[in-house]
Design a protein around this motif. Structure first.
Motif, mmCIF file in Angstrom:
data_model
loop_
_atom_site.group_PDB
_atom_site.id
_atom_site.type_symbol
_atom_site.label_atom_id
_atom_site.label_comp_id
_atom_site.label_asym_id
_atom_site.label_seq_id
_atom_site.Cartn_x
_atom_site.Cartn_y
_atom_site.Cartn_z
ATOM 1 N N ARG A 144 0.851 -1.188 0.000
ATOM 2 C CA ARG A 144 0.000 0.000 0.000
ATOM 3 C C ARG A 144 0.882 1.231 0.000
ATOM 4 O O ARG A 144 1.719 1.407 0.898
ATOM 5 N N VAL A 145 0.703 2.057 -1.013
ATOM 6 C CA VAL A 145 1.444 3.312 -1.091
ATOM 7 C C VAL A 145 0.496 4.466 -0.799
ATOM 8 O O VAL A 145 -0.647 4.477 -1.246
ATOM 9 N N GLY B 270 5.409 -8.056 8.216
ATOM 10 C CA GLY B 270 5.045 -6.731 7.734
ATOM 11 C C GLY B 270 3.950 -6.084 8.549
ATOM 12 O O GLY B 270 3.801 -6.351 9.737
ATOM 13 N N HIS B 271 3.199 -5.264 7.867
ATOM 14 C CA HIS B 271 2.196 -4.413 8.499
ATOM 15 C C HIS B 271 0.814 -5.064 8.479
ATOM 16 O O HIS B 271 0.064 -4.911 7.510
ATOM 17 N N LEU B 272 0.486 -5.773 9.544
ATOM 18 C CA LEU B 272 -0.849 -6.367 9.627
ATOM 19 C C LEU B 272 -1.939 -5.295 9.710
ATOM 20 O O LEU B 272 -3.105 -5.582 9.464
ATOM 21 N N ASP B 273 -1.559 -4.071 10.019
ATOM 22 C CA ASP B 273 -2.521 -2.958 10.078
ATOM 23 C C ASP B 273 -2.655 -2.230 8.740
ATOM 24 O O ASP B 273 -3.281 -1.184 8.657
ATOM 25 N N ILE B 274 -2.140 -2.824 7.680
ATOM 26 C CA ILE B 274 -2.079 -2.181 6.371
ATOM 27 C C ILE B 274 -3.446 -1.703 5.862
ATOM 28 O O ILE B 274 -3.546 -0.725 5.147
ATOM 29 N N LEU C 293 -9.189 1.145 6.541
ATOM 30 C CA LEU C 293 -10.180 0.933 5.490
ATOM 31 C C LEU C 293 -11.252 -0.083 5.883
ATOM 32 O O LEU C 293 -12.144 -0.369 5.097
ATOM 33 N N GLY C 294 -11.135 -0.660 7.080
ATOM 34 C CA GLY C 294 -12.172 -1.559 7.563
ATOM 35 C C GLY C 294 -11.781 -3.009 7.730
ATOM 36 O O GLY C 294 -12.614 -3.838 8.088
ATOM 37 N N VAL C 295 -10.521 -3.355 7.452
ATOM 38 C CA VAL C 295 -10.046 -4.723 7.672
ATOM 39 C C VAL C 295 -9.116 -4.673 8.880
ATOM 40 O O VAL C 295 -7.989 -4.184 8.784
ATOM 41 N N LEU D 25 -13.485 -4.239 1.472
ATOM 42 C CA LEU D 25 -13.122 -2.873 1.094
ATOM 43 C C LEU D 25 -14.108 -2.245 0.115
ATOM 44 O O LEU D 25 -14.100 -1.031 -0.068
ATOM 45 N N GLY D 26 -14.921 -3.080 -0.533
ATOM 46 C CA GLY D 26 -15.947 -2.536 -1.418
ATOM 47 C C GLY D 26 -15.691 -2.713 -2.900
ATOM 48 O O GLY D 26 -16.391 -2.122 -3.722
ATOM 49 N N PHE D 27 -14.705 -3.519 -3.269
ATOM 50 C CA PHE D 27 -14.468 -3.757 -4.696
ATOM 51 C C PHE D 27 -14.337 -5.247 -5.007
ATOM 52 O O PHE D 27 -13.620 -5.664 -5.912
ATOM 53 N N GLY D 28 -15.078 -6.059 -4.283
ATOM 54 C CA GLY D 28 -15.005 -7.508 -4.436
ATOM 55 C C GLY D 28 -15.322 -7.992 -5.839
ATOM 56 O O GLY D 28 -14.607 -8.835 -6.388
ATOM 57 N N ASP D 29 -16.385 -7.467 -6.441
ATOM 58 C CA ASP D 29 -16.743 -7.920 -7.783
ATOM 59 C C ASP D 29 -15.676 -7.534 -8.807
ATOM 60 O O ASP D 29 -15.349 -8.324 -9.698
ATOM 61 N N LEU D 30 -15.110 -6.333 -8.675
ATOM 62 C CA LEU D 30 -14.036 -5.915 -9.584
ATOM 63 C C LEU D 30 -12.815 -6.813 -9.428
ATOM 64 O O LEU D 30 -12.184 -7.211 -10.413
ATOM 65 N N PHE D 31 -12.479 -7.144 -8.181
ATOM 66 C CA PHE D 31 -11.347 -8.029 -7.932
ATOM 67 C C PHE D 31 -11.620 -9.413 -8.510
ATOM 68 O O PHE D 31 -10.777 -9.996 -9.194
ATOM 69 N N ASP D 32 -12.793 -9.950 -8.233
ATOM 70 C CA ASP D 32 -13.130 -11.284 -8.713
ATOM 71 C C ASP D 32 -13.127 -11.342 -10.240
ATOM 72 O O ASP D 32 -12.704 -12.339 -10.824
#
Length: 161
Positions: free
Chosen positions: A65-66, A109-113, A117-119, A146-153
């Motif tokens: 994440r940048v 790494g960063h488990l709080d990454i 955003l809600g995770v 995060l709200g983009f599940g369908d786009l990711f899938d």
């Protein structure tokens, strides 16, 4: 170590544009090392930042994440650095040594990454510990939260749950 583009199952970036999530494929040029990946994410996400999601051989995942002024990294399995340049680069970025032969396959790494955003840290840790899920399925769950599940899938050719 293997060639950087062999074995990549999925490499996408997620970022917000005009208030909507966008998911874009990352090229193999972005996967040379962590600096290349972070640079590519900065170009895509602009000032708002972006999230890179990479899966290798259904074996491990890398989240990058940048945001302005910082790059956060989560590698699901430190032992991946034995075989993958990008994973080794992630450990180097984190200031961690390469794994020993007898090291356990634990995340680094960063488990709080994604916590802002809600995770939550616990939710992400639980996903990484779930031995019944493949890395792309873990990331699908993250993307859905995060709200983009369908786009990711769609990018991963997964069937939505």
């Amino acid at each position: 170590m293997t060639d950087h583009d062999d074995g990549v199952d999925l490499a996408v970036a997620a970022f917000r544009e005009d208030g909507e999530w966008v998911v874009a494929d990352l090229t193999h040029d972005h996967l040379v090392d962590l600096d290349s990946l972070a640079g590519g994410l900065r170009q895509l996400g602009g000032l708002a930042g972006a999230l890179g999601m990479v899966v290798f051989e259904e074996d491990f995942l890398l989240l990058v994440r940048v945001e302005p002024g910082r790059t956060r990294v989560l590698l699901s399995d430190i032992t991946a650095a034995e075989d993958w340049d990008l994973a080794a680069s992630a450990l180097e970025h984190l200031g961690l040594p390469l794994p020993e032969d007898d090291d356990d396959p634990v995340p680094a790494g960063h488990l709080d990454i994604l916590s802002d955003l809600g995770v939550s840290i616990q939710d992400l840790a639980d996903l990484l510990d779930d031995e019944d899920l493949y890395p792309d399925e873990m990331l699908s769950d993250v993307a859905r939260t995060l709200g983009f599940g369908d786009l990711f899938d769609d990018a991963d050719d997964l069937t939505s749950a």
